[in-house]
Motif scaffolding. Structure first.
Motif, PDB file in Angstrom:
ATOM      1  N   ALA A   1       0.831  -1.207   0.000  1.00  0.00           N
ATOM      2  CA  ALA A   1       0.000   0.000   0.000  1.00  0.00           C
ATOM      3  C   ALA A   1       0.861   1.251   0.000  1.00  0.00           C
ATOM      4  N   VAL A   2       1.934   1.251   0.775  1.00  0.00           N
ATOM      5  CA  VAL A   2       2.837   2.400   0.822  1.00  0.00           C
ATOM      6  C   VAL A   2       3.506   2.599  -0.528  1.00  0.00           C
ATOM      7  N   ARG A   3       3.935   1.491  -1.144  1.00  0.00           N
ATOM      8  CA  ARG A   3       4.573   1.561  -2.457  1.00  0.00           C
ATOM      9  C   ARG A   3       3.605   2.103  -3.506  1.00  0.00           C
ATOM     10  N   THR A   4       2.346   1.657  -3.456  1.00  0.00           N
ATOM     11  CA  THR A   4       1.335   2.128  -4.404  1.00  0.00           C
ATOM     12  C   THR A   4       1.095   3.628  -4.233  1.00  0.00           C
ATOM     13  N   LEU A   5       0.965   4.087  -2.991  1.00  0.00           N
ATOM     14  CA  LEU A   5       0.762   5.513  -2.734  1.00  0.00           C
ATOM     15  C   LEU A   5       1.960   6.343  -3.194  1.00  0.00           C
ATOM     16  N   ALA A   6       3.157   5.825  -2.973  1.00  0.00           N
ATOM     17  CA  ALA A   6       4.359   6.545  -3.406  1.00  0.00           C
ATOM     18  C   ALA A   6       4.406   6.652  -4.923  1.00  0.00           C
ATOM     19  N   LEU A   7       4.057   5.588  -5.624  1.00  0.00           N
ATOM     20  CA  LEU A   7       4.056   5.615  -7.088  1.00  0.00           C
ATOM     21  C   LEU A   7       2.982   6.566  -7.628  1.00  0.00           C
TER      22      LEU A   7
END
Length: 91
Positions: free
Chosen positions: A5-11
Motif C-alpha cells: 500500500a505504501v509503495r502504491t501511494l508513493a508511485l
C-alpha cells in the motif's frame, strides 16, 4: 501488505508530481502567469492587463442546462468585475 500500500501511494504521488511538472511553464518571468498580458506583451497582473479565465462544464447533452447556467453566471461576474474595475485589470 502494508509495504504494498505504501509503495502504491508513493508511485501515485510520483506520477502526479510528474504530470503536474509537465503542465508547468519554462519561462523565467516573475509575473502572475495565468495568461496575464499587458499591451507590451509582458506577463504580470498590472494595471491595464487582461486576465483570461477558463470554464469547464457540460454545454451539450443531458446536463447542458447546468453548464449553460454556469456560463451565464461566469459572464455576469466578468461583466460586473470589468464594469466596476474590481481587480484593477480586465478579465
Amino acid at each position: 501488505m502494508q509495504h504494498s500500500a505504501v509503495r502504491t501511494l508513493a508511485l501515485l504521488g510520483l506520477a502526479g508530481s510528474l504530470a503536474l511538472t509537465g503542465c508547468g511553464s519554462s519561462s523565467k518571468s516573475s509575473g502572475a502567469g495565468l495568461g496575464a498580458t499587458t499591451s507590451s506583451g509582458a506577463s504580470g497582473a498590472v494595471s491595464g492587463a487582461t486576465i483570461k479565465i477558463g470554464f469547464e462544464g457540460p454545454l451539450t447533452g443531458d446536463n447542458a442546462q447546468l453548464g449553460i447556467n454556469e456560463v451565464n453566471a461566469v459572464q455576469l461576474a466578468v461583466d460586473q468585475a470589468n464594469a466596476n474595475n474590481t481587480y484593477g485589470f480586465k478579465v
